[in-house]
Design a protein around this motif. Sequence first.
Motif, PDB file in Angstrom:
ATOM      1  N   ASN A   1     -80.349  11.500  94.604  1.00 35.34           N
ATOM      2  CA  ASN A   1     -80.163  11.936  93.222  1.00 35.34           C
ATOM      3  C   ASN A   1     -81.123  13.026  92.778  1.00 35.34           C
ATOM      4  OD1 ASN A   1     -77.950  10.319  92.621  1.00 35.34           O
ATOM      5  ND2 ASN A   1     -79.268   8.531  92.362  1.00 35.34           N
ATOM      6  N   VAL A   2     -82.040  13.440  93.669  1.00 29.71           N
ATOM      7  CA  VAL A   2     -82.960  14.513  93.282  1.00 29.71           C
ATOM      8  C   VAL A   2     -82.232  15.856  93.411  1.00 29.71           C
ATOM      9  CG1 VAL A   2     -85.159  15.652  93.776  1.00 29.71           C
ATOM     10  CG2 VAL A   2     -84.962  13.177  94.022  1.00 29.71           C
ATOM     11  N   LEU A   3     -82.235  16.629  92.339  1.00 25.09           N
ATOM     12  CA  LEU A   3     -81.577  17.938  92.352  1.00 25.09           C
ATOM     13  C   LEU A   3     -82.390  18.882  93.236  1.00 25.09           C
ATOM     14  CD1 LEU A   3     -80.405  19.838  89.129  1.00 25.09           C
ATOM     15  CD2 LEU A   3     -81.040  20.959  91.244  1.00 25.09           C
ATOM     16  N   LYS A   4     -81.712  19.446  94.250  1.00 23.04           N
ATOM     17  CA  LYS A   4     -82.371  20.413  95.137  1.00 23.04           C
ATOM     18  C   LYS A   4     -81.770  21.789  94.867  1.00 23.04           C
ATOM     19  CE  LYS A   4     -83.096  17.246  99.054  1.00 23.04           C
ATOM     20  NZ  LYS A   4     -82.304  16.098  98.591  1.00 23.04           N
ATOM     21  N   PHE A   5     -82.625  22.773  94.666  1.00 20.85           N
ATOM     22  CA  PHE A   5     -82.098  24.129  94.516  1.00 20.85           C
ATOM     23  C   PHE A   5     -82.871  25.084  95.412  1.00 20.85           C
ATOM     24  CE2 PHE A   5     -85.266  23.706  91.168  1.00 20.85           C
ATOM     25  CZ  PHE A   5     -85.921  24.932  91.139  1.00 20.85           C
ATOM     26  N   SER A   6     -82.149  26.056  95.957  1.00 21.80           N
ATOM     27  CA  SER A   6     -82.782  27.016  96.873  1.00 21.80           C
ATOM     28  C   SER A   6     -82.853  28.381  96.209  1.00 21.80           C
ATOM     29  CB  SER A   6     -81.995  27.117  98.179  1.00 21.80           C
ATOM     30  OG  SER A   6     -80.669  27.517  97.917  1.00 21.80           O
ATOM     31  N   VAL A   7     -83.868  29.128  96.605  1.00 26.87           N
ATOM     32  CA  VAL A   7     -84.050  30.490  96.117  1.00 26.87           C
ATOM     33  C   VAL A   7     -83.679  31.404  97.282  1.00 26.87           C
ATOM     34  CG1 VAL A   7     -85.696  32.124  95.132  1.00 26.87           C
ATOM     35  CG2 VAL A   7     -85.875  29.683  94.593  1.00 26.87           C
ATOM     36  N   ILE A   8     -82.529  32.070  97.154  1.00 25.37           N
ATOM     37  CA  ILE A   8     -81.998  32.864  98.267  1.00 25.37           C
ATOM     38  C   ILE A   8     -81.911  34.335  97.860  1.00 25.37           C
ATOM     39  CG2 ILE A   8     -80.720  30.922  99.280  1.00 25.37           C
ATOM     40  CD1 ILE A   8     -78.158  32.047  97.998  1.00 25.37           C
ATOM     41  N   GLY A   9     -81.791  35.176  98.855  1.00 30.41           N
ATOM     42  CA  GLY A   9     -81.708  36.610  98.582  1.00 30.41           C
ATOM     43  C   GLY A   9     -82.343  37.371  99.724  1.00 30.41           C
ATOM     44  N   ARG A  10     -82.173  38.678  99.687  1.00 28.43           N
ATOM     45  CA  ARG A  10     -82.714  39.473 100.786  1.00 28.43           C
ATOM     46  C   ARG A  10     -84.226  39.599 100.648  1.00 28.43           C
ATOM     47  NH1 ARG A  10     -82.788  44.723  98.522  1.00 28.43           N
ATOM     48  NH2 ARG A  10     -81.634  44.765  96.573  1.00 28.43           N
ATOM     49  N   PRO A  11     -84.891  40.142 101.671  1.00 31.18           N
ATOM     50  CA  PRO A  11     -86.359  40.251 101.617  1.00 31.18           C
ATOM     51  C   PRO A  11     -86.837  41.108 100.439  1.00 31.18           C
ATOM     52  CG  PRO A  11     -85.549  40.625 103.837  1.00 31.18           C
ATOM     53  CD  PRO A  11     -84.348  40.580 102.956  1.00 31.18           C
ATOM     54  N   ASN A  12     -88.008  40.769  99.941  1.00 34.55           N
ATOM     55  CA  ASN A  12     -88.737  41.579  98.945  1.00 34.55           C
ATOM     56  C   ASN A  12     -88.084  41.682  97.567  1.00 34.55           C
ATOM     57  OD1 ASN A  12     -90.609  42.148 101.016  1.00 34.55           O
ATOM     58  ND2 ASN A  12     -89.304  43.808 101.745  1.00 34.55           N
ATOM     59  N   VAL A  13     -87.271  40.693  97.200  1.00 35.12           N
ATOM     60  CA  VAL A  13     -86.710  40.713  95.836  1.00 35.12           C
ATOM     61  C   VAL A  13     -87.545  39.844  94.897  1.00 35.12           C
ATOM     62  CG1 VAL A  13     -84.328  41.276  96.447  1.00 35.12           C
ATOM     63  CG2 VAL A  13     -85.067  38.874  96.427  1.00 35.12           C
ATOM     64  N   GLY A  14     -88.568  39.170  95.457  1.00 36.29           N
ATOM     65  CA  GLY A  14     -89.461  38.371  94.624  1.00 36.29           C
ATOM     66  C   GLY A  14     -89.162  36.887  94.640  1.00 36.29           C
ATOM     67  N   LYS A  15     -88.649  36.380  95.770  1.00 39.76           N
ATOM     68  CA  LYS A  15     -88.294  34.957  95.846  1.00 39.76           C
ATOM     69  C   LYS A  15     -89.533  34.068  95.735  1.00 39.76           C
ATOM     70  CE  LYS A  15     -85.962  35.222  99.806  1.00 39.76           C
ATOM     71  NZ  LYS A  15     -85.953  36.662 100.102  1.00 39.76           N
ATOM     72  N   SER A  16     -90.569  34.382  96.508  1.00 41.66           N
ATOM     73  CA  SER A  16     -91.787  33.555  96.461  1.00 41.66           C
ATOM     74  C   SER A  16     -92.455  33.627  95.099  1.00 41.66           C
ATOM     75  CB  SER A  16     -92.779  34.001  97.531  1.00 41.66           C
ATOM     76  OG  SER A  16     -92.357  33.518  98.780  1.00 41.66           O
ATOM     77  N   SER A  17     -92.473  34.823  94.516  1.00 40.77           N
ATOM     78  CA  SER A  17     -93.077  34.987  93.186  1.00 40.77           C
ATOM     79  C   SER A  17     -92.341  34.130  92.164  1.00 40.77           C
ATOM     80  CB  SER A  17     -93.010  36.444  92.727  1.00 40.77           C
ATOM     81  OG  SER A  17     -93.557  37.278  93.698  1.00 40.77           O
TER      82      SER A  17
ATOM     83  N   GLY B   1     -92.109  39.289 112.983  1.00 42.31           N
ATOM     84  CA  GLY B   1     -92.277  40.723 112.756  1.00 42.31           C
ATOM     85  C   GLY B   1     -91.210  41.266 111.827  1.00 42.31           C
ATOM     86  N   LYS B   2     -90.786  42.472 112.119  1.00 43.67           N
ATOM     87  CA  LYS B   2     -89.836  43.133 111.228  1.00 43.67           C
ATOM     88  C   LYS B   2     -88.397  42.881 111.635  1.00 43.67           C
ATOM     89  CE  LYS B   2     -92.449  46.744 109.042  1.00 43.67           C
ATOM     90  NZ  LYS B   2     -92.499  48.148 108.673  1.00 43.67           N
ATOM     91  N   ILE B   3     -88.221  42.077 112.654  1.00 47.27           N
ATOM     92  CA  ILE B   3     -86.864  41.896 113.172  1.00 47.27           C
ATOM     93  C   ILE B   3     -85.941  41.300 112.110  1.00 47.27           C
ATOM     94  CG2 ILE B   3     -87.332  39.621 114.185  1.00 47.27           C
ATOM     95  CD1 ILE B   3     -85.546  40.432 116.506  1.00 47.27           C
ATOM     96  N   TYR B   4     -86.479  40.387 111.281  1.00 45.67           N
ATOM     97  CA  TYR B   4     -85.660  39.776 110.237  1.00 45.67           C
ATOM     98  C   TYR B   4     -85.239  40.802 109.200  1.00 45.67           C
ATOM     99  CZ  TYR B   4     -86.583  35.043 111.843  1.00 45.67           C
ATOM    100  OH  TYR B   4     -86.620  33.891 112.574  1.00 45.67           O
ATOM    101  N   GLU B   5     -86.109  41.772 108.971  1.00 41.89           N
ATOM    102  CA  GLU B   5     -85.800  42.777 107.958  1.00 41.89           C
ATOM    103  C   GLU B   5     -84.746  43.756 108.488  1.00 41.89           C
ATOM    104  OE1 GLU B   5     -87.788  41.936 105.293  1.00 41.89           O
ATOM    105  OE2 GLU B   5     -88.612  40.500 106.705  1.00 41.89           O
ATOM    106  N   THR B   6     -84.850  44.090 109.775  1.00 40.65           N
ATOM    107  CA  THR B   6     -83.975  45.130 110.304  1.00 40.65           C
ATOM    108  C   THR B   6     -82.602  44.586 110.693  1.00 40.65           C
ATOM    109  OG1 THR B   6     -84.984  44.801 112.456  1.00 40.65           O
ATOM    110  CG2 THR B   6     -85.836  46.598 111.144  1.00 40.65           C
TER     111      THR B   6
END
Length: 436
Positions: free
Chosen positions: A172-188, A235-240
């Motif tokens: 019953n705990v609501l789980k939500f994810s923060v998704i999106g491409r790199p550097n859009v400010g997800k962690s912030s 490394g940068k492989i995820y970005e490219t």
Amino acid sequence: MDKPVVALVGRPNVGKSTIFNRLVGEKTAITEDIPGITRDRIYGTVDYLDYSFHIIDTGGIDISEGRFNAEIKAQAELAIDEADLVLFVVDGKEGLTTNDYVVRDLLIQSGRKVIVVINKTDTKTYKDHKYDFYELGFDSYIEVSGAGNYGFYDLLDEITKDFKKIEDTEDNVLKFSVIGRPNVGKSSLVNALLNEERVIVSPVAGTTRDAVDTLFKYHGKDFVVIDTAGMRKRGKIYETVEKYSLLRSLKAIDRSDVCLLVIDAEEGIIEHDKHIAGYAKEAGKAIIIVVNKWDTVEDKDKKMKEFTNNIRNEFQFISYAPIVYLSALTKKRIHTLMPEVIKVYENAKREVKTSVLNDIIEEAYALNLPPTYKGKRLKIYFANQVSTLPPTFNIQVNNKGLIHFSYKRYLENKLRENFDFEGTPIVLRFKNKGEE
């Protein structure tokens, strides 16, 4: 529960895509036209007995002309890196080649569990080099024919033998994810949410291999936020290699009730944003579009109208998603987010009484009769809701072959007019009378 990930790897032209399509089947193909979304079908979800797993198709590794295709190698390495199990596809008709040995070395180096899938075993030449494949030195070998469609039950049994069964536990705990491409400010955004005064962060933080889950309290209730930006990187492989970075979002989407798609107000919308949203829709998840870095925008009222119009135009396939404008950095408007998360979750769990549902469907049908096709007209007999998250409805008809996507969309719009389904997809399943 995280779904395991299986990667298909091999040199070019061994039949990986055919095997992928056989395993995935037609059910995960997008059957409706979604404007603005074009994507390679390199991901799928396979459901077999009590098991479910993601599958990735990779490009073929080729070292012909003495030239190693670096990007293909990088993609394959990334897929292997994310995988729990690798299907190494070889060609039973041609036998082993230098490229097969290159793939083998890559797999041995990775330390992943490998099943060698010998394709095209229905050919006459297969028996000539049947035993050569054991030189590769792996433990598991399965013979299949992608073209002839055999051997796949054996393959699925072998793939799933060490997987955990899908647990049907209610959490019953609501789980939500923060998704999106790199550097859009997800962690912030996650940090801003957790640092808000009314939010109490629990010291209990569970981590999976790929995402960071944080349990926190908001207005006295427990929530879990899944931060995809916290996933490990190579490394940068995820970005490219953008299409492979989607896989990390996929796993988080799976475990969420609500997905927050973060868009950068400065950069605007790009194609990759739509790809990620498409996967959240396909997974049946409630979704909120979060426009971050709103503090950088001048003439906010005018820009908000423009941005909203642009989002509605680019994301027509999730026109039901609410839009929240905020700045994770300055925390401006951050307080507007959690109420939206709670609201769309409640909408995704909404249950409609059968009698009310049938009244609305009958009225919609009477107001706008479906067109006849070859002298036949669709008739609707009965509708009932069969599940939530997302709300799913079975509709009994005389002939489901008479359903046109535009009429299906009309019925969906009628349901949305009568019930608050903002933020959640709804699923209409048409069944012939007597069909289970």
